[in-house]
Write a protein that holds these residues in place. Structure first.
Motif, mmCIF file in Angstrom:
data_model
loop_
_atom_site.group_PDB
_atom_site.id
_atom_site.type_symbol
_atom_site.label_atom_id
_atom_site.label_comp_id
_atom_site.label_asym_id
_atom_site.label_seq_id
_atom_site.Cartn_x
_atom_site.Cartn_y
_atom_site.Cartn_z
ATOM 1 N N ARG B 160 0.632 -1.298 0.204
ATOM 2 C CA ARG B 160 -0.132 -0.089 0.270
ATOM 3 C C ARG B 160 0.877 1.040 -0.272
ATOM 4 N NH1 ARG B 160 -2.336 -2.918 4.048
ATOM 5 N NH2 ARG B 160 -2.114 -0.927 5.966
ATOM 6 N N VAL B 161 0.423 1.936 -1.205
ATOM 7 C CA VAL B 161 1.777 2.914 -1.451
ATOM 8 C C VAL B 161 1.026 4.198 -1.322
ATOM 9 C CG1 VAL B 161 2.392 2.714 -3.626
ATOM 10 C CG2 VAL B 161 3.633 3.986 -2.404
ATOM 11 N N ALA B 162 1.650 5.251 -0.775
ATOM 12 C CA ALA B 162 0.767 6.727 -1.191
ATOM 13 C C ALA B 162 1.703 7.750 -2.145
ATOM 14 C CB ALA B 162 0.790 7.338 0.169
ATOM 15 N N PRO B 163 1.227 8.087 -3.385
ATOM 16 C CA PRO B 163 2.345 8.349 -4.204
ATOM 17 C C PRO B 163 1.977 9.910 -3.730
ATOM 18 C CG PRO B 163 0.633 7.472 -5.214
ATOM 19 C CD PRO B 163 0.040 7.668 -3.494
ATOM 20 N N TYR B 164 3.094 10.224 -3.328
ATOM 21 C CA TYR B 164 3.414 12.114 -2.835
ATOM 22 C C TYR B 164 4.094 12.368 -4.263
ATOM 23 C CZ TYR B 164 4.386 16.003 -0.449
ATOM 24 O OH TYR B 164 4.879 16.969 0.181
ATOM 25 N N TYR B 165 3.174 13.659 -4.759
ATOM 26 C CA TYR B 165 3.727 14.554 -6.189
ATOM 27 C C TYR B 165 4.522 15.584 -5.627
ATOM 28 C CZ TYR B 165 0.649 11.847 -8.830
ATOM 29 O OH TYR B 165 0.847 10.635 -9.204
ATOM 30 N N GLY B 166 4.275 16.118 -4.693
ATOM 31 C CA GLY B 166 4.838 17.667 -4.017
ATOM 32 C C GLY B 166 4.279 18.956 -5.722
ATOM 33 N N CYS B 167 5.335 19.434 -5.483
ATOM 34 C CA CYS B 167 5.040 20.827 -6.198
ATOM 35 C C CYS B 167 5.909 20.859 -7.458
ATOM 36 C CB CYS B 167 5.006 21.957 -5.725
ATOM 37 S SG CYS B 167 5.409 22.313 -3.699
ATOM 38 N N MET B 168 6.975 20.443 -7.788
ATOM 39 C CA MET B 168 7.207 20.476 -9.531
ATOM 40 C C MET B 168 7.125 19.796 -9.935
ATOM 41 S SD MET B 168 9.095 23.633 -8.153
ATOM 42 C CE MET B 168 7.833 24.127 -7.245
ATOM 43 N N LEU B 169 6.635 18.752 -10.380
ATOM 44 C CA LEU B 169 6.540 18.370 -11.059
ATOM 45 C C LEU B 169 4.809 18.464 -11.841
ATOM 46 C CD1 LEU B 169 6.414 14.504 -10.435
ATOM 47 C CD2 LEU B 169 7.781 15.693 -11.724
ATOM 48 N N LEU B 170 4.297 19.450 -10.769
ATOM 49 C CA LEU B 170 2.599 19.636 -11.399
ATOM 50 C C LEU B 170 2.414 20.908 -11.661
ATOM 51 C CD1 LEU B 170 0.892 17.084 -8.573
ATOM 52 C CD2 LEU B 170 1.256 16.063 -10.961
ATOM 53 N N ARG B 171 3.388 22.009 -11.163
ATOM 54 C CA ARG B 171 2.941 23.404 -10.984
ATOM 55 C C ARG B 171 4.197 24.187 -11.754
ATOM 56 N NH1 ARG B 171 0.172 21.666 -6.426
ATOM 57 N NH2 ARG B 171 2.160 22.371 -4.314
ATOM 58 N N PRO B 172 3.421 24.979 -12.502
ATOM 59 C CA PRO B 172 3.046 25.879 -12.708
ATOM 60 C C PRO B 172 2.525 24.443 -14.179
ATOM 61 C CG PRO B 172 4.783 26.875 -13.820
ATOM 62 C CD PRO B 172 5.185 25.886 -12.908
ATOM 63 N N ARG B 173 0.703 25.414 -14.534
ATOM 64 C CA ARG B 173 0.755 24.135 -15.980
ATOM 65 C C ARG B 173 1.148 24.075 -16.797
ATOM 66 N NH1 ARG B 173 -5.300 23.912 -14.454
ATOM 67 N NH2 ARG B 173 -5.038 25.041 -12.651
ATOM 68 N N GLU B 174 1.461 25.280 -17.352
ATOM 69 C CA GLU B 174 2.978 24.888 -18.590
ATOM 70 C C GLU B 174 3.576 24.163 -18.293
ATOM 71 O OE1 GLU B 174 1.720 27.919 -17.092
ATOM 72 O OE2 GLU B 174 3.860 28.944 -16.905
ATOM 73 N N VAL B 175 4.486 23.435 -17.519
ATOM 74 C CA VAL B 175 5.339 22.085 -17.819
ATOM 75 C C VAL B 175 5.175 21.358 -16.473
ATOM 76 C CG1 VAL B 175 7.329 24.381 -17.591
ATOM 77 C CG2 VAL B 175 6.361 23.683 -15.791
ATOM 78 N N GLY B 176 3.837 21.576 -16.181
ATOM 79 C CA GLY B 176 3.093 20.106 -14.998
ATOM 80 C C GLY B 176 2.805 18.622 -16.196
ATOM 81 N N ILE B 177 3.264 17.759 -15.694
ATOM 82 C CA ILE B 177 3.053 16.726 -16.177
ATOM 83 C C ILE B 177 2.419 15.506 -16.061
ATOM 84 C CG2 ILE B 177 5.904 16.392 -15.549
ATOM 85 C CD1 ILE B 177 4.863 13.912 -14.008
ATOM 86 N N ASP B 178 0.745 16.691 -15.004
ATOM 87 C CA ASP B 178 -0.010 15.867 -15.058
ATOM 88 C C ASP B 178 -1.136 16.488 -14.356
ATOM 89 O OD1 ASP B 178 -2.484 14.341 -14.745
ATOM 90 O OD2 ASP B 178 -1.062 12.762 -13.789
ATOM 91 N N ALA B 179 -2.267 16.914 -14.021
ATOM 92 C CA ALA B 179 -3.780 17.939 -13.101
ATOM 93 C C ALA B 179 -2.665 17.901 -12.196
ATOM 94 C CB ALA B 179 -4.545 17.261 -13.726
#
Lengths: 142, 301
Positions: B160-179
């Protein structure tokens, strides 16, 4: 100086914007540095509602923006821009497309370029990794 | 410099991709690099370390007039150009963000790029056009999660694993790799590995990042919230892609708050494990909280 959170007579939102022929220099400078349209903000407060660091700020992010609109330079002594970690939660949620993290950065830079610092070297905890040190010195020192 | 029209067969093999490590992967996050390289090798890819890479600057400058702060990232993009390549893959979420944003920043304005090029004496001018990718994009969009699932040798059943994205993969939108507020790429990857990904509301929240230097109390508060939420969701492990998140979540987990800490792994360690990479290349020994007791209960190590 504007009242801070917790003061008995907050009058931040009671002040009117004075529309004059020229923009105050302070507002123009923040606009230039941030590249953001500061007057787009209509004080919905969504940035403050989602800000994970608002508890540690003297002014909420939307209040910081309001003070800049009002050309209240006392905002430069606010703790808020130093607490902002540029996590960009506000930036992706602002319904008016204002990147408040850029406004916070502009305010930090205005202070840093006057020789202020947001980092007390003697208090840096031992064992922090390079990635954290580079990040902190880039954000919090001139 | 190699001729872009007639690339050498060695550097231009499609499965050999220039890779930017950054400081953390040579320092406290060696486990991230080691496990990523081993996992990619198992998938038939080679992460080829970029020659003469330099620090990305860690945090992207948000000011309009701070051109100097883009020099580091652009120099790295020049190194990619020198290889005659057009892509650069990163593992560290902060490097990804800084490089991807700087690439867009100079690409959007020829005058900015001209100034930076004029400043660089040694390097050839950067012509633009290098695409900065995060490894998760490569795994999702090029390798494909179905392909990964087909190559799994040790399904992480019941982990059972909790995926933790943090900020820098996702924001800002123009470089975010996902929603930005509801990412799913890590969940999809962990499902492909046979694990049980858990949703928790703090998965895209900031850990406090570099405030670990200036105001650790803020980070401790953030970490308490994130880890408690993962625990409430039933997590046995937290998996991340950011060496600074990993450091903060490990270091600022309060043992006083909860007697048994949650292990914080890099997502590549789980990927490598599932793909059958030998235990000595998974980098588990480099973590503060060793996941091996848990994984041996499941007969995975």
């Amino acid at each position: 100086m504007a009242e801070r959170i917790g003061d008995s007579t907050p009058r931040l939102t009671g002040q009117a914007l004075r529309i004059t022929a020229g923009e105050p220099e302070f507002v123009a400078k923040v606009e230039e540095l941030s590249g953001e349209n500061l007057y787009a903000c209509y004080q919905c407060g969504k940035c403050a509602a989602g800000c994970l660091f608002a508890d540690h700020m003297d002014f909420l992010p939307n209040q910081v923006l309001r003070l800049v609109q009002l050309a209240d330079e006392s905002v430069l002594t606010s703790r808020a821009p130093w607490v902002c970690a540029s996590c960009l939660a506000c930036a992706v949620r602002c319904p008016k497309g204002v990147d408040i993290a850029k406004v916070m950065e502009a305010l930090r830079l205005l202070s840093l370029r006057q020789g202020e610092t947001g980092l007390r070297w003697a208090e840096i905890p031992p064992g922090v990794p390079q990635i954290a040190l580079v990040g902190a010195t880039r954000k919090l020192t001139p | 410099m190699p001729d872009a029209k007639n690339p050498s067969p060695i550097t231009h093999h499609p499965s050999r991709i220039p890779y930017f490590p950054g400081c953390a992967l040579k320092d406290q996050a060696e486990a991230f690099e080691e496990s990523a390289r081993a996992a990619m090798a198992a998938l038939g890819y080679e992460l080829a370390e970029l020659p003469r890479w330099n620090c990305c600057g860690t945090v992207y400058s948000l000011a309009t007039d701070d051109l100097m702060r883009h020099l580091g990232p652009v120099r790295n993009l020049v190194r990619v150009q020198e290889l005659g390549e057009t892509r650069l893959v990163t593992l560290c979420a902060m490097c990804y963000n800084t490089l991807a944003r700087s690439s867009r920043f100079v690409g959007a304005d020829p005058e900015r790029l001209e100034r930076i090029n004029a400043f660089m004496d040694e390097e050839a001018d950067y012509r633009g056009g290098v695409e900065v990718l995060h490894l998760l994009q490569l795994l999702r969009d090029e390798v494909g999660f179905e392909e990964i699932e087909a190559k799994v040798k040790k399904p992480l059943a019941g982990v059972r694993v909790a995926p933790y994205y943090g900020c820098m993969l996702l924001r800002p939108r123009e470089v975010g790799i996902d929603a930005p507020d509801s990412p799913e790429v890590l969940e999809a990857l962990f499902s492909a590995l046979g694990a049980e990904p858990l949703d928790f509301p703090q998965k895209a929240e900031c850990c406090g990042a570099y405030q670990t230097v200036s105001d650790p109390e803020i980070v401790r508060e953030r970490v308490r919230e994130i880890v408690s939420a993962a625990r409430r969701a039933g997590a046995e492990l937290i998996a991340t892609s950011c060496p600074l998140c990993q450091f903060n979540l490990e270091t600022h987990q309060s043992v006083a708050h909860h007697p048994s800490p949650i292990t914080v792994v890099y997502f590549t360690q789980l990927l490598a494990l599932a793909l059958g990479v030998p235990e000595d290349k998974l980098g588990f020994a480099g973590l503060k909280f060793d996941p091996r007791p848990l994984l041996s209960e499941r007969e995975l190590v």
